[in-house]
Design an enzyme around this catalytic site. Structure first.
Site, PDB file in Angstrom:
ATOM      1  N   SER A   1      65.780 102.417 124.597  1.00  0.00           N
ATOM      2  CA  SER A   1      66.324 102.792 123.289  1.00  0.00           C
ATOM      3  C   SER A   1      67.534 103.694 123.456  1.00  0.00           C
ATOM      4  O   SER A   1      67.865 104.125 124.562  1.00  0.00           O
ATOM      5  CB  SER A   1      65.252 103.522 122.474  1.00  0.00           C
ATOM      6  OG  SER A   1      65.075 104.823 123.020  1.00  0.00           O
ATOM      7  N   LYS A   2      68.154 103.976 122.325  1.00  0.00           N
ATOM      8  CA  LYS A   2      69.312 104.857 122.273  1.00  0.00           C
ATOM      9  C   LYS A   2      68.960 106.224 122.874  1.00  0.00           C
ATOM     10  O   LYS A   2      69.768 106.859 123.532  1.00  0.00           O
ATOM     11  CB  LYS A   2      69.665 105.023 120.795  1.00  0.00           C
ATOM     12  CG  LYS A   2      71.070 105.440 120.534  1.00  0.00           C
ATOM     13  CD  LYS A   2      71.418 105.101 119.106  1.00  0.00           C
ATOM     14  CE  LYS A   2      71.672 106.339 118.302  1.00  0.00           C
ATOM     15  NZ  LYS A   2      71.958 106.071 116.901  1.00  0.00           N
TER      16      LYS A   2
END
Ligand code: GLU
Length: 513
Positions: free
Chosen positions: A261-262
Site C-alpha cells: 500500500s501507499k
C-alpha cells in the site's frame, strides 16, 4: 482477443493497477488483439479530479497506451461509464421483470439493524441475501400494489440481484483453474441505484459484453465478485459468450505480510506509484517512479516479474521480448512480494544498457531543468565516467557535483585527516609545479605523464594519489583521477590542487582545535 483495463478514477494509479494494465497490454499485443481503456466512473462520491488524466499519463509514460479509450476513440465507445449512463437502466429493469432482481426500499439504518440482529443471533456473516431478504422491505416481501405505490411515491430505492438459493456457481479461472462459490455465500448486491446510476457490477458486465471483451484480466480482489458476475451473464442471457476470467496475484508488502500500500511506500521510502501526485494536502502527495529517476522500460521489466516468470534464467526483457514470451499460463497464483532492491537493480541494468549518446542526452535534459546548458563533448565524457556507478539518472548530477560546480563542495574530512600527513604536501606541490608546464590534458597522456613523473622521483602512487583525489573531488572514491583532471581542464585542476593544502590544513586544524 479484446482486453480492457478498467480503472476507477478515485486517485492515482497504484503500481498494482499498472501491472494489471501491463499484463492486459502484453496479452493483447501477443495475440494481435486490442487493448482498451475504460474509465469506470459510476461512483460519483469517490470521483477524484485529475485521476483520469493521471491514469492516461501513467500508461503513456510506461509505453503501454491503449488502442481504444476515451482519447483514442473506437467502435465501442464511449469509453467512460458516466457517458454510457443511459444504457444500464434497461438491463436492470429487464432483470427485475424476469425475477432475477428486485426493488429494495430499506434505509441504511434498517440494513444496519438487520446486521446487528443477525450478529446477536450468532450469524456474523449476515448480509442482505438469501437468508435475510424475506425480512426486509423490498418487492419480494411487498405486494405488487405496495411496490408500485412506493415507486410512484418516488421513495428512494435500489435494485438488487436475486441470488438463487442452494446452488453452486462456478467458472474456470485461467490462472486458478476451477473456482466455485455456494450461492449462499453471495449477497444480493445492489446493481442499480435510484440516482439512475448502475453500480460497478452491472456496469462492468454490461460493458464487457457490449465491448466484446474476450478476457477479463484483473486483480485478485475481484475474484469474489466474479460469482455475481457469472449470475449476471446468465440472467442477461449472455452466459454462452461470457469472457474468460483471469485473476492476478496480489502484490505484497516488502515483508510479504499484507497487500502493498501507499503506507509501505512512505514507511520504507520508495515509490509505489508511477508518477508523482500533487495533492492539496502535503501528506497526500508523493513522488512517483518517474521523478525518483526510474526508466519506464526498467519499471516495466520489474513489474512483469511481479507475479509472472518466463521459466528461464533470463531477467532482462524488452517490451517486445515480453510480448513474445508472456503467457497467462506462467502467471503465479500466490502473491508477489514487492522488492524495491530488485527495481533498483533493473534500473541500473537499463542505464548500463543505454548508449553513451542516449545517456548524455538525458544528462543534458536534467541539467537544463536545473538551468545549466552542457556541451555535447563534456556530457559524453561525463556520462562515461558515471555510467557504471549510478542507479538513477539524477545520481548523475549528485555524484558528479564536484565536476559540475566551480568548487569541490564537500570534502571527506576523515580521509583528509588520515591521508594528508608526512611529506604529502611537499609531493603534491612539486607535482603541481611540474604539471603546470604540461598542455595536453588528455586522460591517457596524463596517466602516462604521471607514471613517468613518479618513476623519476622514485615515489609510489600512494605518496601522491590520496592528496590528488581529495584535492580534485573531495573524496577517495569515484571515477578515475585522470578523467577527472581532463574534464576539469588545466585551469581548474591547477587551481584546486594549489588551494588544496590550505583547505586540508584548515580541516585538520578545526578537528584538532
Ligand atoms: N473498476 C474496477 C477497478 O477499479 C475494475 C475491476 C475490473 O477490472 O473488473 O479496479
Amino acid at each position: 482477443m479484446r482486453v480492457r483495463f478498467a480503472p476507477s478514477p478515485t486517485g492515482a494509479l497504484h503500481i498494482g493497477g499498472v501491472r494489471t494494465a501491463l499484463y492486459n497490454y502484453l496479452l493483447a499485443k501477443k495475440h494481435g488483439g486490442t487493448f482498451i481503456l475504460r474509465i469506470e466512473d459510476t461512483d460519483q462520491k469517490r470521483y477524484v479530479a485529475g485521476a483520469e488524466q493521471y491514469i492516461k499519463d501513467a500508461l503513456d509514460w510506461c509505453g503501454i497506451s491503449p488502442d481504444e479509450g476515451p482519447d483514442q476513440g473506437g467502435d465501442f465507445g464511449p469509453y467512460r461509464q458516466s457517458e454510457r449512463k443511459g444504457r444500464y437502466a434497461d438491463f436492470a429493469y429487464q432483470l427485475v421483470e424476469k425475477g432475477h432482481a428486485y426493488y429494495a426500499f430499506d434505509t441504511p439504518e434498517e440494513i444496519e439493524a438487520m446486521r446487528n440482529a443477525a450478529q446477536e443471533a450468532g450469524n456474523h456473516s449476515a448480509r442482505y441475501g438469501v437468508s435475510t431478504r424475506m425480512g426486509m422491505k423490498n418487492s419480494l416481501t411487498f405486494s405488487a400494489e405496495d411496490t408500485k405505490q412506493w415507486l410512484d411515491d418516488e421513495k428512494p430505492f435500489t435494485i438488487r440481484i436475486r441470488i438463487p438459493e442452494d446452488e453452486v456457481v462456478s467458472f474456470t479461472d485461467e490462472i486458478r483453474g476451477k473456482v466455485q462459490f455456494d450461492s449462499g455465500e453471495l449477497d444480493d448486491k445492489v446493481i442499480f441505484k435510484s440516482d439512475g446510476m448502475p453500480t460497478y457490477h452491472l456496469a462492468n458486465v454490461v460493458d464487457d459484453h457490449a465491448m466484446k471483451i474476450s478476457h477479463v484480466i484483473r486483480g485478485e480482489e475481484w475474484l469474489s465478485s466474479t460469482g455475481h458476475h457469472v449470475y449476471l451473464y446468465r440472467f442477461l442471457g449472455w452466459e454462452d459468450v461470457m469472457p474468460k476470467f483471469a485473476h492476478l496475484p496480489l502484490i505484497l508488502s516488502p515483508t510479504g505480510k499484507g497487500k502493498l500500500s501507499k503506507r509501505h511506500g512512505k514507511k520504507f521510502g520508495f515509490p509505489v506509484f508511477p508518477l508523482s501526485w500533487n495533492a492539496e494536502k502535503e501528506e497526500d502527495s508523493f513522488i512517483g517512479f518517474k521523478d525518483a529517476g526510474y526508466l519506464p522500460d526498467a519499471l516495466i521489466n520489474f513489474m512483469a516479474f511481479l507475479g509472472w516468470n518466463p521459466g528461464t534464467e533470463q531477467e532482462i526483457f524488452s517490451l517486445e521480448e515480453l510480448i513474445e514470451t508472456f503467457t497467462l499460463a506462467r502467471i503465479n497464483k500466490s502473491g508477489a512480494r514487492f522488492d524495491i532492491d530488485k527495481a533498483k537493480w533493473y534500473n541500473q541494468q537499463y542505464i548500463f544498457q543505454m548508449t553513451d549518446e542516449m545517456l548524455a542526452d538525458r544528462f543534458k535534459e536534467i541539467m537544463k531543468l536545473e538551468g545549466q546548458e552542457v556541451e555535447d563533448a563534456f556530457a559524453l565524457s561525463y556520462v562515461r565516467m558515471f555510467k557504471e556507478r549510478i542507479q538513477f539518472l539524477p545520481d548523475l548530477v549528485t555524484q558528479g557535483a564536484f565536476l559540475l560546480n566551480d568548487e569541490v563542495g564537500v570534502y571527506d574530512e576523515k580521509s583528509v585527516r588520515k591521508k594528508w600527513k608526512g611529506d604529502a604536501e611537499a609531493v603534491m606541490n612539486d607535482y603541481v609545479e611540474a604539471l603546470a608546464g604540461e598542455e595536453d590534458f588528455d586522460p591517457v597522456y596524463l596517466e602516462d605523464y604521471t607514471k613517468r613523473y613518479l618513476e623519476q622521483k622514485e615515489l609510489s602512487f600512494g605518496a601522491l594519489f590520496p592528496g590528488l583525489r581529495l584535492g580534485l573531488s573531495g573524496s577517495l572514491k569515484g571515477p578515475g583521477v585522470f578523467e577527472i583532471m581532463a574534464l576539469l581542464g588545466k585551469d581548474k585542476t591547477l587551481k584546486r590542487l594549489t588551494e588544496a593544502p590550505s583547505v586540508f590544513a584548515k580541516i585538520k586544524e578545526e578537528h584538532n582545535g
